[in-house]
Design a protein around this motif. Structure first.
Motif, PDB file in Angstrom:
ATOM      1  N   ALA A  84       0.597  -1.249   0.240  1.00 13.87           N
ATOM      2  CA  ALA A  84       0.132  -0.338  -0.144  1.00 13.87           C
ATOM      3  C   ALA A  84       1.197   1.067  -0.271  1.00 13.87           C
ATOM      4  O   ALA A  84       1.829   1.428   0.755  1.00 13.87           O
ATOM      5  CB  ALA A  84      -0.923   0.334   0.911  1.00 13.87           C
ATOM      6  N   THR A  85       0.225   2.332  -0.768  1.00  9.24           N
ATOM      7  CA  THR A  85       0.901   3.499  -0.684  1.00  9.24           C
ATOM      8  C   THR A  85       1.167   4.457   0.350  1.00  9.24           C
ATOM      9  O   THR A  85       2.054   5.204   0.431  1.00  9.24           O
ATOM     10  CB  THR A  85       0.577   3.910  -2.044  1.00  9.24           C
ATOM     11  OG1 THR A  85      -0.780   4.606  -1.936  1.00  9.24           O
ATOM     12  CG2 THR A  85       1.218   3.789  -3.501  1.00  9.24           C
TER      13      THR A  85
ATOM     14  N   GLN B 269      -0.698  -2.725   6.517  1.00  8.33           N
ATOM     15  CA  GLN B 269      -1.443  -1.987   5.082  1.00  8.33           C
ATOM     16  C   GLN B 269      -2.835  -2.350   4.504  1.00  8.33           C
ATOM     17  O   GLN B 269      -2.920  -1.797   3.408  1.00  8.33           O
ATOM     18  CB  GLN B 269      -0.253  -1.350   4.918  1.00  8.33           C
ATOM     19  CG  GLN B 269       1.008  -0.125   4.892  1.00  8.33           C
ATOM     20  CD  GLN B 269       2.112  -0.052   4.649  1.00  8.33           C
ATOM     21  OE1 GLN B 269       2.374  -0.702   3.352  1.00  8.33           O
ATOM     22  NE2 GLN B 269       2.500   0.721   4.671  1.00  8.33           N
ATOM     23  N   MET B 270      -2.164  -4.017   4.256  1.00  4.70           N
ATOM     24  CA  MET B 270      -3.865  -4.417   4.241  1.00  4.70           C
ATOM     25  C   MET B 270      -4.952  -4.131   4.325  1.00  4.70           C
ATOM     26  O   MET B 270      -5.444  -4.509   3.235  1.00  4.70           O
ATOM     27  CB  MET B 270      -3.667  -5.703   4.727  1.00  4.70           C
ATOM     28  CG  MET B 270      -2.385  -6.932   4.441  1.00  4.70           C
ATOM     29  SD  MET B 270      -1.791  -6.800   2.717  1.00  4.70           S
ATOM     30  CE  MET B 270      -3.327  -8.365   2.423  1.00  4.70           C
ATOM     31  N   PRO B 271      -6.149  -2.940   5.130  1.00  9.54           N
ATOM     32  CA  PRO B 271      -6.675  -3.209   5.056  1.00  9.54           C
ATOM     33  C   PRO B 271      -7.077  -2.311   3.400  1.00  9.54           C
ATOM     34  O   PRO B 271      -8.265  -1.704   2.769  1.00  9.54           O
ATOM     35  CB  PRO B 271      -7.450  -2.459   6.201  1.00  9.54           C
ATOM     36  CG  PRO B 271      -6.464  -2.601   7.006  1.00  9.54           C
ATOM     37  CD  PRO B 271      -4.851  -2.933   6.193  1.00  9.54           C
ATOM     38  N   SER B 272      -6.294  -1.023   2.944  1.00 15.23           N
ATOM     39  CA  SER B 272      -6.724  -0.016   1.890  1.00 15.23           C
ATOM     40  C   SER B 272      -6.393  -1.184   0.346  1.00 15.23           C
ATOM     41  O   SER B 272      -7.081  -1.084  -0.481  1.00 15.23           O
ATOM     42  CB  SER B 272      -4.954   0.429   2.055  1.00 15.23           C
ATOM     43  OG  SER B 272      -3.462  -0.060   1.487  1.00 15.23           O
ATOM     44  N   THR B 273      -5.875  -2.377   0.779  1.00 14.99           N
ATOM     45  CA  THR B 273      -6.580  -3.712  -0.983  1.00 14.99           C
ATOM     46  C   THR B 273      -7.319  -4.498  -0.760  1.00 14.99           C
ATOM     47  O   THR B 273      -8.780  -4.923  -1.517  1.00 14.99           O
ATOM     48  CB  THR B 273      -5.209  -4.577  -1.237  1.00 14.99           C
ATOM     49  OG1 THR B 273      -3.510  -3.586  -0.977  1.00 14.99           O
ATOM     50  CG2 THR B 273      -5.819  -5.159  -1.988  1.00 14.99           C
ATOM     51  N   LEU B 274      -7.805  -4.891   1.218  1.00 14.71           N
ATOM     52  CA  LEU B 274      -9.210  -5.814   0.919  1.00 14.71           C
ATOM     53  C   LEU B 274     -10.001  -5.641   0.633  1.00 14.71           C
ATOM     54  O   LEU B 274     -11.102  -5.687   0.307  1.00 14.71           O
ATOM     55  CB  LEU B 274      -8.551  -6.099   2.520  1.00 14.71           C
ATOM     56  CG  LEU B 274      -7.398  -7.605   2.298  1.00 14.71           C
ATOM     57  CD1 LEU B 274      -7.329  -7.567   3.956  1.00 14.71           C
ATOM     58  CD2 LEU B 274      -7.663  -8.076   2.501  1.00 14.71           C
ATOM     59  N   SER B 275      -9.987  -3.787   0.823  1.00 15.67           N
ATOM     60  CA  SER B 275     -11.123  -2.982   0.995  1.00 15.67           C
ATOM     61  C   SER B 275     -11.579  -2.734  -0.550  1.00 15.67           C
ATOM     62  O   SER B 275     -12.615  -2.259  -0.288  1.00 15.67           O
ATOM     63  CB  SER B 275     -11.514  -1.362   1.603  1.00 15.67           C
ATOM     64  OG  SER B 275     -10.297  -0.294   1.193  1.00 15.67           O
ATOM     65  N   GLN B 276     -10.614  -2.638  -1.196  1.00 16.56           N
ATOM     66  CA  GLN B 276     -11.069  -2.887  -3.033  1.00 16.56           C
ATOM     67  C   GLN B 276     -12.268  -3.557  -3.127  1.00 16.56           C
ATOM     68  O   GLN B 276     -12.307  -4.125  -4.356  1.00 16.56           O
ATOM     69  CB  GLN B 276      -9.848  -2.210  -3.775  1.00 16.56           C
ATOM     70  CG  GLN B 276      -8.860  -1.435  -3.035  1.00 16.56           C
ATOM     71  CD  GLN B 276      -7.489  -1.240  -3.753  1.00 16.56           C
ATOM     72  OE1 GLN B 276      -8.017  -1.839  -5.065  1.00 16.56           O
ATOM     73  NE2 GLN B 276      -6.912  -0.675  -3.285  1.00 16.56           N
TER      74      GLN B 276
ATOM     75  N   ASN C  70     -10.655  -5.338  10.392  1.00 18.01           N
ATOM     76  CA  ASN C  70     -11.301  -4.037  10.222  1.00 18.01           C
ATOM     77  C   ASN C  70     -11.805  -4.082   8.957  1.00 18.01           C
ATOM     78  O   ASN C  70     -13.275  -2.736   8.614  1.00 18.01           O
ATOM     79  CB  ASN C  70     -10.005  -3.392  10.488  1.00 18.01           C
ATOM     80  CG  ASN C  70      -9.139  -2.771  11.503  1.00 18.01           C
ATOM     81  OD1 ASN C  70     -10.246  -2.601  12.366  1.00 18.01           O
ATOM     82  ND2 ASN C  70      -8.140  -1.951  10.688  1.00 18.01           N
ATOM     83  N   VAL C  71     -11.422  -5.051   7.685  1.00 19.01           N
ATOM     84  CA  VAL C  71     -12.789  -5.039   6.193  1.00 19.01           C
ATOM     85  C   VAL C  71     -13.113  -5.979   5.813  1.00 19.01           C
ATOM     86  O   VAL C  71     -13.001  -6.122   4.974  1.00 19.01           O
ATOM     87  CB  VAL C  71     -11.686  -3.986   5.546  1.00 19.01           C
ATOM     88  CG1 VAL C  71     -11.358  -2.651   5.954  1.00 19.01           C
ATOM     89  CG2 VAL C  71      -9.561  -4.831   5.772  1.00 19.01           C
TER      90      VAL C  71
END
Length: 456
Positions: free
Chosen positions: A15-16, A305-312, A386-387
């Motif tokens: 994640a960025t 940082q995984m939520p930023s990808t998993l939430s997609q 979280n996601v």
């Protein structure tokens, strides 16, 4: 599932930016008034926390190395060769003893007592269908049926996971047959046999939907092989499997593995209103690619940082396999006779460090290592909860790789006695202000599972 490197863009992605998503986000998403499923587990309304019962009904050399070492034959590297290169009666006797003893009802009691509420049970196609020329030994199905009763008695849900398909969907030993490349998708007969197995599983457990509340029609198909041919086969097979599994509003949840593709690849696939009660399974490992070179703190940051990808994902998402281990040092983890990336003994890898102290019995682990695994466990479960609608650690039990064992983690203290608890509650707090509203907007958290509604 671990033979050879994985050139998976999603697994490699980082994640960025750090996005802090805490219990408030999960609570917000779960608190929305949504309809419950009419049977089985209320996915999307209640978090599930689970473990894989890997190595039981599908042999894996790294989980039970003694079964393979005791053969005295280095050519026996998977369940196919386990039956092919041994005396039939010896193989049958060994397998039956393993099925009887490796996982028992007491394990289900212990799993429930640990605050877990779900088990994912891998099984191979050969439990249902063995053709002439295939050396596999059947006999696993009665144990799976027994597991349903044990789960019911202990308040546990089951995902039945087809872990091995004819021709192998990934070439890994965990598919039953270790091959240079998967062959499942190259032969329509393989695919038709797999579809028949899924229909068999659906029919067999049609009266057990209170326990068998989800079916995964194929584990870990290698979407990075054969250009688009594998993915084309997988997409069609998933659609056909959905038709077999989802026959009414009380049907089991259909769990689709992401085939090592990014969330963007699956956008619009099997979403409502055309399909309902579908979830995407993604596996989260940082040890089978270049991420193994990361320092421990970076492993933790990447997990957070995984939520930023998993939430997609446009569907509900499940993290169906992950581990608190941050090396690939376990014996045979990459295949029997294959070394580890971490110590440079894996072909083409470079030495990072010694595997001493990173695998084996928990009795030999340093306090620093135990603390690190506790932090990593907390970071991953915090991020996942979280996601996602739930997580499933790999795995409940191993013979000699305690760093992968949930059971050993409970014993030695890197896993809390109740799965809902966390020791390092601020492990993913980067000090930034919580931006729940911005996260909901920027990641479009309007994922669909049942009747087109939002359910995280």
């Amino acid at each position: 599932m671990f033979t050879g490197p994985c050139s998976c863009p999603f697994v490699e992605a980082t994640a960025t930016s750090m996005i802090s998503l805490k219990a408030l986000l999960a609570g917000t998403l779960l608190a929305i008034g949504l309809p419950l499923r009419s049977a089985g587990f209320p996915y999307g309304h209640q978090k599930f926390r689970g473990v894989n019962l890997a190595g039981w009904l599908v042999l894996e050399p790294w989980i039970t190395p003694s079964l393979f070492d005791n053969t005295g034959d280095d050519g026996i590297v998977d369940e196919w060769t386990f039956a092919q290169y041994q005396d039939h009666n010896t193989t049958v006797s060994t397998l039956q003893n393993h099925w009887d003893t490796f996982i028992t009802e007491q394990d289900f009691v212990d799993i429930a007592n640990a605050g877990l509420n779900l088990v994912r049970i891998p099984i191979g196609y050969w439990a249902f269908d063995v053709k002439p020329g295939e050396p596999y030994i059947s006999g696993q199905l009665p144990y799976l049926q027994k597991a349903v009763g044990w789960a019911r008695d202990n308040g546990l849900q089951i995902i039945v996971d087809l872990h091995g398909a004819p021709g192998s969907q990934n070439g890994y030993d965990s598919s039953g047959q270790r091959l240079p490349a998967p062959l499942w998708h190259t032969n329509q007969t393989n695919i038709e046999r797999t579809k028949a197995v899924i229909q068999n599983i659906t029919d067999t457990f049609s009266h057990d939907k209170d326990v068998v509340s989800a079916i995964e029609p194929l584990n870990d198909p290698a979407g990075y092989y054969s250009g688009g041919a594998m993915l084309e086969a997988v997409r069609q097979y998933y659609q056909d499997s959905y038709a077999s599994i989802h026959q009414s509003s009380s049907s089991p949840l259909v769990v689709l593995h992401d085939a090592s593709q990014s969330p963007a690849y699956w956008r619009g696939f099997e979403t409502p209103p055309s399909e309902e009660d579908v979830a995407m399974d993604t596996h989260s490992y940082q040890i089978f690619n270049s991420q193994i070179n990361n320092a421990f703190d970076q492993h933790v940051r990447t997990a957070c940082q995984m939520p930023s990808t998993l939430s997609q994902y446009a569907l509900w998402v499940i993290v169906g396999e992950w581990t608190p281990s941050y090396t690939d040092c376990a014996k045979y983890l990459n295949g029997r006779g294959v070394g580890a990336r971490y110590d440079g003994s894996y072909p083409g890898s470079k030495h990072i460090g010694s595997c001493d102290g990173f695998t084996g019995s928990g009795d030999t682990f340093s306090q620093e290592y135990i603390t690190n695994m506790a932090k990593y466990w907390d970071a991953q479960t915090t991020a996942f909860e979280n996601v996602t609608i739930g997580w499933i650690q790999r795995t409940w039990k191993t013979e000699s790789a305690d760093e992968w064992s949930y059971q050993a983690g409970l014993k030695y203290g890197w896993i809390p006695q109740n799965a809902s608890q966390h020791t390092y509650t601020a492990i993913c707090d980067d000090g930034q202000d919580e931006i729940v509203s911005a996260t909901l907007a920027s990641h479009n958290l309007t994922h669909h599972g049942h009747k087109g509604t939002v359910r995280h």
